[in-house]
Design a protein around this motif. Structure first.
Motif, PDB file in Angstrom:
ATOM      1  N   UNK A 210      31.008  11.907   4.180  1.00 42.28           N
ATOM      2  CA  UNK A 210      30.249  11.741   5.409  1.00 42.28           C
ATOM      3  C   UNK A 210      28.884  12.406   5.241  1.00 42.28           C
ATOM      4  N   UNK A 211      27.862  11.811   5.832  1.00 44.44           N
ATOM      5  CA  UNK A 211      26.510  12.360   5.789  1.00 44.44           C
ATOM      6  C   UNK A 211      26.133  12.837   7.175  1.00 44.44           C
ATOM      7  N   UNK A 212      25.580  14.060   7.248  1.00 48.66           N
ATOM      8  CA  UNK A 212      25.238  14.630   8.550  1.00 48.66           C
ATOM      9  C   UNK A 212      23.995  15.497   8.424  1.00 48.66           C
ATOM     10  N   UNK A 213      23.391  15.791   9.563  1.00 51.50           N
ATOM     11  CA  UNK A 213      22.253  16.705   9.626  1.00 51.50           C
ATOM     12  C   UNK A 213      22.693  17.931  10.416  1.00 51.50           C
ATOM     13  N   UNK A 214      22.615  19.120   9.767  1.00 49.87           N
ATOM     14  CA  UNK A 214      23.078  20.354  10.413  1.00 49.87           C
ATOM     15  C   UNK A 214      21.884  21.199  10.842  1.00 49.87           C
ATOM     16  N   UNK A 215      21.858  21.688  12.078  1.00 49.79           N
ATOM     17  CA  UNK A 215      20.795  22.610  12.503  1.00 49.79           C
ATOM     18  C   UNK A 215      20.795  23.873  11.638  1.00 49.79           C
ATOM     19  N   UNK A 216      19.605  24.340  11.282  1.00 51.88           N
ATOM     20  CA  UNK A 216      19.502  25.529  10.440  1.00 51.88           C
ATOM     21  C   UNK A 216      20.145  26.752  11.059  1.00 51.88           C
ATOM     22  N   UNK A 217      20.052  26.873  12.386  1.00 51.64           N
ATOM     23  CA  UNK A 217      20.643  28.026  13.056  1.00 51.64           C
ATOM     24  C   UNK A 217      22.156  28.023  12.921  1.00 51.64           C
ATOM     25  N   UNK A 218      22.758  26.829  12.983  1.00 55.92           N
ATOM     26  CA  UNK A 218      24.207  26.725  12.831  1.00 55.92           C
ATOM     27  C   UNK A 218      24.626  27.167  11.434  1.00 55.92           C
ATOM     28  N   UNK A 219      23.897  26.718  10.406  1.00 55.30           N
ATOM     29  CA  UNK A 219      24.221  27.100   9.028  1.00 55.30           C
ATOM     30  C   UNK A 219      24.037  28.597   8.819  1.00 55.30           C
ATOM     31  N   UNK A 220      22.975  29.156   9.401  1.00 51.13           N
ATOM     32  CA  UNK A 220      22.745  30.600   9.300  1.00 51.13           C
ATOM     33  C   UNK A 220      23.879  31.373   9.950  1.00 51.13           C
ATOM     34  N   UNK A 221      24.323  30.925  11.112  1.00 50.95           N
ATOM     35  CA  UNK A 221      25.416  31.608  11.804  1.00 50.95           C
ATOM     36  C   UNK A 221      26.716  31.548  11.005  1.00 50.95           C
ATOM     37  N   UNK A 222      26.962  30.398  10.370  1.00 49.81           N
ATOM     38  CA  UNK A 222      28.169  30.246   9.554  1.00 49.81           C
ATOM     39  C   UNK A 222      28.166  31.259   8.413  1.00 49.81           C
ATOM     40  N   UNK A 223      27.022  31.394   7.751  1.00 46.67           N
ATOM     41  CA  UNK A 223      26.941  32.346   6.633  1.00 46.67           C
ATOM     42  C   UNK A 223      27.028  33.785   7.145  1.00 46.67           C
ATOM     43  N   UNK A 224      26.415  34.036   8.286  1.00 46.41           N
ATOM     44  CA  UNK A 224      26.481  35.377   8.854  1.00 46.41           C
ATOM     45  C   UNK A 224      27.899  35.785   9.214  1.00 46.41           C
ATOM     46  N   UNK A 225      28.707  34.820   9.617  1.00 47.79           N
ATOM     47  CA  UNK A 225      30.087  35.121  10.000  1.00 47.79           C
ATOM     48  C   UNK A 225      31.020  35.210   8.803  1.00 47.79           C
ATOM     49  N   UNK A 226      30.839  34.313   7.832  1.00 53.37           N
ATOM     50  CA  UNK A 226      31.813  34.211   6.736  1.00 53.37           C
ATOM     51  C   UNK A 226      31.299  34.709   5.391  1.00 53.37           C
ATOM     52  N   UNK A 227      29.986  34.871   5.223  1.00 51.67           N
ATOM     53  CA  UNK A 227      29.446  35.371   3.966  1.00 51.67           C
ATOM     54  C   UNK A 227      29.820  34.512   2.778  1.00 51.67           C
ATOM     55  N   UNK A 228      30.087  35.169   1.628  1.00 52.32           N
ATOM     56  CA  UNK A 228      30.379  34.421   0.408  1.00 52.32           C
ATOM     57  C   UNK A 228      31.723  33.715   0.445  1.00 52.32           C
ATOM     58  N   UNK A 229      32.550  33.994   1.466  1.00 56.03           N
ATOM     59  CA  UNK A 229      33.782  33.213   1.609  1.00 56.03           C
ATOM     60  C   UNK A 229      33.447  31.741   1.772  1.00 56.03           C
ATOM     61  N   UNK A 230      32.283  31.469   2.372  1.00 55.44           N
ATOM     62  CA  UNK A 230      31.843  30.091   2.575  1.00 55.44           C
ATOM     63  C   UNK A 230      31.512  29.427   1.240  1.00 55.44           C
ATOM     64  N   UNK A 231      31.270  30.258   0.213  1.00 52.00           N
ATOM     65  CA  UNK A 231      30.830  29.743  -1.084  1.00 52.00           C
ATOM     66  C   UNK A 231      31.854  29.984  -2.176  1.00 52.00           C
TER      67      UNK A 231
END
Length: 666
Positions: A210-231
């Motif tokens: 699937x192709x989508x456009x994600x708001x930068x703030x949403x991506x920043x919040x995801x990383x702020x919450x989960x850190x390197x677990x996201x990666x």
């Protein structure tokens, strides 16, 4: 696979902690703290943890951590109980622990370090916390306990404008982490509002895109919450994510945020399940979300927002989301990560438990009987825990108390070792104690990167010598503990083993250690004699005022330990083998301390000069390393032969440069 229930897990946890504490001459709370932090570090919850206990009026602490991924300062306090089923951590008790921890933070900010003995690890901790406080956007307080907590697992407060999050890891959460079968709890994300998306044609029933456009703030919040677990499954995240912000990404976010979507390649993500809005045009929820390409983009957006206060309201990121069935997650996702990350040369390393090296070691050790060395006539096995919780699972499969006692007799807890333990043993023997000092996870990753594609042949002989290194390390650790040096035991142990291996030219008879399952008296006496001078070199950095914990992580510390005047005693010399013990731990690991002149000489002068220029421009590497790269370039261009010592350090700095992003021709 049979799993222990929570009560059984709690009892097994206590038994393991007490056995380990006795073996390492440490306290039970200290051992419990270290064990939990190791598990949380493997799970990606914390980073760069350091244990040190201090208690004073109204304050208490068991350790701290510096999370480079999230930019947070983490503080830990432990509540360990011998009868956890009879005790509970209620809200009042939890509040008291958090208050004592927060008081310690305030005291550190007010200069507590000056009241602490400068030679202690507590002093280093206080100084590190005081230094990190002004630079940390957020503080995280953790309560670690083997009891069940009735207090909320998560809460948030403030300290002088700083966000302070509070988190409890109790028996319930620890059991869930242990029995989950994965490195960490899966990441489930709800998108509100949902992300509009476009589905691509289905070509394989095992996945869809699937192709989508994600708001930068949403991506920043995801990383702020989960850190390197996201990666976690992102190869590049392990190799290149250093907490810094890519300059190009940062400039765009600060000066041309509305053009970010046009300039940036976006991210590639995976999930095990995707839920849509009723009309099927937008993504409402994803399960097991992982960013497998675009880790640098993700982290840089977060840092630009939190550190540079970048406005992300007009920042958008394109995302290719691949839904992979859970049965094929571990098979397909690493391949997506691998092929998504081939635009630049990277070392593709599978850090998971399924790496062929770990599978091979497990296979051999499960059938390898260790000689009975205590006179009992009872042979035993060394249990290699390739994946977290294997020992507990194996014990749980023994259904009766009698069979469980038999299992423990054949597989003593003291003879259990993990992947990160093996990395400690291998790197200490190879003269890379400064890597061991960087912590279990970082040291393990370095081992895998140095191993690369040339995997050692983990046959019976190799595994016997690996166990011999384990015995050498463990016995050295006990000798160091008995000297009551106080702080930095792991560093002293690793450097003592490294110096011993170097001084004896790696001619210590590992095969004899395997046969005897113990060290000889001569070897024991040599270690006892050597560890004192090694400790002095570690706790007295060449530059006054240098943090000892950070000093131990640097190659300069190894140079200082090498300079310690020490001669192999005659009694030990008589036991050494005629030649170095055959050993192969992979490229850059075996024989690391002796150097490889041929390899250095075969590297072009142009490349050495390029390393020197790159290091100066990026301010990476130590000044002496940049100078050495230039010297090697001049030697090679003039046809001069480099020394063993120059070659040793040259290979190390080249490996470190490549790890930090240097590429030939860049």
């Amino acid at each position: 696979m049979t799993q222990l229930d929570q009560s059984e897990y709690g009892q097994e946890l206590i038994a393991d902690v007490l056995a380990t504490a006795e073996a390492e001459n440490a306290s039970a709370p200290e051992t419990f703290t270290r064990r939990v932090l190791d598990d949380l570090e493997q799970a990606g919850e914390v980073e760069n943890t350091f244990t040190a206990y201090h208690r004073g009026h109204g304050m208490e602490v068991n350790g701290y951590g510096a999370n480079e991924s999230l930019g947070t300062l983490d503080l830990f306090i432990t509540s360990f109980a011998l009868n956890p089923h009879e005790e509970r951590l209620n809200r009042t008790a939890a509040e008291t622990l958090f208050k004592r921890l927060l008081t310690f933070v305030n005291r550190c900010r007010d200069g507590l370090a000056k009241d602490i003995d400068e030679s202690s690890d507590v002093h280093d901790m206080c100084e590190a916390i005081a230094k990190a406080l002004p630079e940390s956007p957020r503080i995280r307080l953790f309560v670690l306990t083997n009891t069940v907590s009735s207090a909320p697992a998560f809460a948030t407060t403030e300290l002088d404008g700083l966000t302070v999050s509070r988190e409890i890891w109790d028996l319930t959460r620890l059991h869930r982490l242990s029995s989950s079968g994965t490195l960490s709890e899966p990441i489930a994300v709800d998108f509100d509002p949902p992300l509009p998306c476009l589905a691509t044609p289905v070509t394989d029933q095992d996945y869809s895109v699937f192709l989508a456009i994600m708001p930068g703030q949403v991506l920043s919040n995801l990383y702020g919450q989960h850190g390197t677990r996201l990666l976690e499954l992102n190869v590049r995240s392990f190799l290149q994510t250093k907490g810094g912000v890519n300059r190009g990404i940062r400039d765009t976010l600060l000066h041309n945020p509305d053009r970010f979507l046009a300039y940036n390649n976006g991210i590639t993500a995976t999930a095990s399940a995707v839920e849509f809005t009723p009309d099927g045009t937008a993504i409402r929820r994803v399960h097991d979300l992982q960013v497998v390409n675009g880790g640098q983009t993700t982290a840089s957006i977060h840092y630009a927002h939190t550190r540079d206060k970048a406005d992300l309201s007009n920042v958008f990121v394109q995302m290719k989301l691949t839904r992979v069935s859970s049965d094929h997650l571990q098979e397909i996702v690493p391949e997506i990560s691998k092929y998504s990350n081939t635009q630049n040369k990277v070392t593709v390393v599978d850090f998971s438990s399924n790496h062929p090296f770990h599978v091979a070691v497990e296979k051999v050790t499960r059938s390898l009987w260790a000689p009975a060395a205590d006179g009992s006539g009872q042979e035993t096995r060394w249990f290699y825990e390739r994946a977290r919780g294997q020992y507990t699972d194996a014990l749980a499969r023994e259904r009766t108390p009698a069979s469980q006692r038999k299992f423990k007799a054949l597989h003593p807890t003291a003879q259990k070792f993990t992947k990160s333990d093996a990395a400690k043993y291998i790197h200490s023997w190879a003269g890379l104690a400064y890597l061991v000092s960087r912590g279990a996870e970082k040291n393990f990753r370095e081992l895998m990167m140095r191993m690369g594609d040339e995997i050692p042949s983990a046959d019976t002989s190799y595994c016997q010598r690996l166990v011999a290194k384990a015995i050498l390390f463990k016995q050295t650790d006990r000798i160091v503990a008995a000297r009551s040096f106080g702080a930095y035991k792991i560093n002293i142990t690793a450097y003592t083993v490294a110096r011993l291996a170097q001084a004896t030219e790696r001619r210590i008879d590992l095969d004899r250690i395997w046969r005897d399952q113990r060290l000889t008296p001569a070897l024991t006496e040599a270690i006892d004699e050597l560890c004192g001078p090694v400790r002095d070199a570690i706790v007295n950095p060449l530059r006054a005022g240098t943090n000892i914990g950070e000093w131990a992580k640097r190659p300069d510390c190894w140079e200082a330990v090498l300079a310690v005047p020490w001669t192999v005693p005659a009694s030990l010399t008589a036991e050494l083998t005629a030649e170095p013990v055959p050993d192969s731990d992979g490229p850059g690991v075996s024989d690391a301390a002796s150097g490889d002149v041929e390899t250095v000489m075969s590297t072009s002068a142009v490349e050495w000069f390029a390393v020197s220029r790159w290091a100066k421009e990026t301010q990476n590497l130590q000044p002496w390393q940049r100078q050495l790269a230039d010297t090697l370039g001049r030697y090679i261009s003039n046809g001069w032969t480099v020394t063993d010592k120059q070659a040793t350090q040259g290979l190390r700095l080249l490996g470190e440069a490549q790890h930090l992003g240097f590429r030939p021709g860049s």
